[in-house]
Motif scaffolding. Structure first.
Motif, PDB file in Angstrom:
ATOM      1  N   HIS A  42       0.833  -1.209   0.000  1.00 62.72           N
ATOM      2  CA  HIS A  42       0.000   0.000   0.000  1.00 62.72           C
ATOM      3  C   HIS A  42       0.869   1.261   0.000  1.00 62.72           C
ATOM      4  CE1 HIS A  42      -3.777   2.048   1.931  1.00 62.72           C
ATOM      5  NE2 HIS A  42      -3.723   2.227   0.622  1.00 62.72           N
ATOM      6  N   TYR A  43       0.508   2.220  -0.842  1.00 61.62           N
ATOM      7  CA  TYR A  43       1.206   3.511  -1.014  1.00 61.62           C
ATOM      8  C   TYR A  43       2.564   3.378  -1.706  1.00 61.62           C
ATOM      9  CZ  TYR A  43      -2.218   4.868   2.546  1.00 61.62           C
ATOM     10  OH  TYR A  43      -3.374   5.066   3.253  1.00 61.62           O
ATOM     11  N   SER A  75       1.264  -0.477  -6.687  1.00 63.64           N
ATOM     12  CA  SER A  75      -0.106  -0.897  -6.981  1.00 63.64           C
ATOM     13  C   SER A  75      -0.265  -1.039  -8.483  1.00 63.64           C
ATOM     14  CB  SER A  75      -1.126   0.092  -6.410  1.00 63.64           C
ATOM     15  OG  SER A  75      -0.976   1.370  -7.021  1.00 63.64           O
ATOM     16  N   GLU A 105      -6.531   0.432  -3.836  1.00 68.75           N
ATOM     17  CA  GLU A 105      -5.655   1.486  -3.305  1.00 68.75           C
ATOM     18  C   GLU A 105      -6.460   2.627  -2.693  1.00 68.75           C
ATOM     19  OE1 GLU A 105      -1.728   3.169  -2.739  1.00 68.75           O
ATOM     20  OE2 GLU A 105      -2.344   1.165  -3.363  1.00 68.75           O
ATOM     21  N   ASN A 106      -7.724   2.749  -3.071  1.00 67.61           N
ATOM     22  CA  ASN A 106      -8.580   3.837  -2.589  1.00 67.61           C
ATOM     23  C   ASN A 106      -9.328   3.482  -1.312  1.00 67.61           C
ATOM     24  OD1 ASN A 106     -10.235   1.909  -3.755  1.00 67.61           O
ATOM     25  ND2 ASN A 106     -11.631   3.386  -4.707  1.00 67.61           N
TER      26      ASN A 106
END
Length: 257
Positions: free
Chosen positions: A94-95, A98, A126-127
């Motif tokens: 994550h971050y 992706s 990812e959102n």
């Protein structure tokens, strides 16, 4: 009239033209360093059940997550830690990394299993921070709940999440904790397909989900080994510790030209 004593030469068959792969490697982690690559992975840490009433405390300690001889090891342990009885690890891209669409695969050796052991190789949108779950979407590439001959491929989205998720089991003729096997999805705009060692066992298409198709934006990867939870149940006196989820590599491919 004379006769020929020569024989016609046999024709040599042409070499077959290799079939071009539809996939091009765009990212991988081969776990060939001494420690986890922090350009690829973040740690989820803490306890609190993780939405499933799990019993472990996730740490970033080498006791719970480390690399040995080119293999990532996530280890669940039965030990007292900050008032919790079990520890393990959960890592994510994550971050950091992706992808939207592609073939996402990992070569994994499952834990030996037993009641309450829940390893997973999966993805979230990812959102998630803004859309929240399950609107962000979830693709479970491989989950196992204690029986090392059965794994599950699943999607969660709005209207088909939790116990209503779209899921299918793969039952193996061999013990999947005895050796490494390749678990993969091939994710396209309107379809997701699940494989174990390139054997396809599950397909979900856009027109099959009983709600919005939420698999058309970037997703990140998660690896974890949970202890207990609503789905697998909880360890008992027959459950062996420590347990290890071993990962040789993770690779992401996308459609080539």
């Amino acid at each position: 009239m004379g006769c020929s004593t020569s024989t016609p030469s046999a024709s040599v068959p042409a070499e077959p033209t290799p079939t071009a792969s539809p996939w091009t490697l765009v990212w991988s982690d081969e776990f060939d360093g001494e420690t986890l690559n922090t350009r690829n992975w973040l740690f989820d840490k803490g306890a609190g059940g993780w939405g499933n009433n799990e019993w472990q405390y996730y740490t970033d300690r080498p006791e719970n997550v480390r690399i040995e001889n080119g293999v990532l090891i996530i280890e669940a342990r039965n030990e007292e830690y900050l008032a919790w009885k079990y520890t393990s690890a959960r890592i994510k891209t994550h971050y950091l990394q992706s992808w939207t669409y592609g073939r996402i695969e990992a070569r994994i050796k499952l834990p030996v299993g037993g009641k309450g052991i829940w390893p997973a190789f999966w993805m979230l949108g990812e959102n998630i921070a803004t859309a929240r779950w399950p609107t962000c979407g979830e693709i479970d590439i491989m989950e196992n709940i204690g029986n090392p001959t059965t794994v599950y491929g699943t999607v969660h989205g709005p209207g088909y999440a939790g116990s209503n998720a779209i899921s299918k089991a793969f039952v193996s003729p061999v013990d999947l904790s005895a050796d490494f096997h390749i678990y993969a999805v091939e994710w396209e705009a309107d379809e997701i397909r699940w494989y174990v060692d390139d054997q396809r066992y599950h397909t979900v298409r856009r027109d099959q989900v009983p709600g919005e198709w939420v698999f058309d934006h970037p997703f990140f990867i998660i690896l974890n080994l949970a202890v207990g939870g609503n789905w697998p149940g909880y360890p008992d006196e027959t459950t062996i510790f420590p347990q290890q989820l071993q990962v040789d590599y993770i690779r992401v491919y996308q459609a080539g030209s």
